[in-house]
Design an enzyme around this catalytic site. Structure first.
Site, PDB file in Angstrom:
ATOM      1  N   CYS A 190     -10.152   1.132  -1.773  1.00  0.00           N
ATOM      2  CA  CYS A 190      -8.954   1.197  -2.622  1.00  0.00           C
ATOM      3  C   CYS A 190      -7.696   1.521  -1.822  1.00  0.00           C
ATOM      4  CB  CYS A 190      -9.151   2.232  -3.724  1.00  0.00           C
ATOM      5  SG  CYS A 190     -10.533   1.882  -4.804  1.00  0.00           S
ATOM      6  N   HIS A 191      -7.785   2.503  -0.942  1.00  0.00           N
ATOM      7  CA  HIS A 191      -6.605   2.924  -0.179  1.00  0.00           C
ATOM      8  C   HIS A 191      -6.893   3.134   1.296  1.00  0.00           C
ATOM      9  CE1 HIS A 191      -5.782   4.037  -4.403  1.00  0.00           C
ATOM     10  NE2 HIS A 191      -4.664   3.417  -4.130  1.00  0.00           N
TER      11      HIS A 191
END
Length: 159
Positions: free
Chosen positions: A122-123
């Site tokens: 996700c990040h």
């Protein structure tokens, strides 16, 4: 008439007792905090298992000797969230962690990332083979829950 009243009274008494017992039973939030038991004899060396506990994924890894050596040889004092591997794993070959990224609560992918541990796509947080944050926006290591290992019967109890 007397028989009808007896049947109605018995029915009301049964309903009252049943409702009383329902209120005395554990609620869903209490049951969610219960312990979970896992048979670790079925997990081969070098593999992960993901179970659900308290509504969250839990990663259980049966580490190899090379993974243990790698985790223990890392200079943990220089990490963002310094923690030695010995504090994260009660038994060197078993690593138990909550599978929730400490950045925004995503679920990291196992056996991925720059450090051979877990990667949160996700990040971009990278965790090592001990679940310690090594790169990316996550502020802390993956959380280690309370657990006990009973090697005599091959059971891991979380909670």
């Amino acid at each position: 008439m007397i028989g009808s009243m007896g049947i109605i009274t018995a029915s009301v008494a049964q309903s009252t007792v049943t409702e009383f017992l329902k209120t005395m039973s554990a609620s869903a939030d209490v049951l969610a905090m219960a312990k979970v038991e896992v048979d670790i004899n079925t997990i081969p060396e070098g593999k992960n298992v993901i179970i659900k506990w308290r509504g969250k994924p839990v990663f259980i890894r049966h580490r190899t000797q090379d993974e243990i050596q790698e985790a223990r040889s890392t200079d943990w004092k220089t990490l963002r969230d310094p923690q030695p591997d010995e504090d994260r794993a009660k038994k060197p070959d078993w690593l138990v962690m909550l599978g929730v990224c400490t950045h925004l609560g995503c679920v990291p992918i196992g056996e991925a990332g720059d450090f051979g541990g877990w990667f949160c796509p996700c990040h971009g947080s990278h965790y090592d083979i001990s679940g310690r944050i090594r790169k990316g926006p996550a502020p802390t290591n993956l959380e280690v829950p309370q657990y006990e290992i009973n090697e005599a019967d091959g059971k891991l109890v979380i909670g």
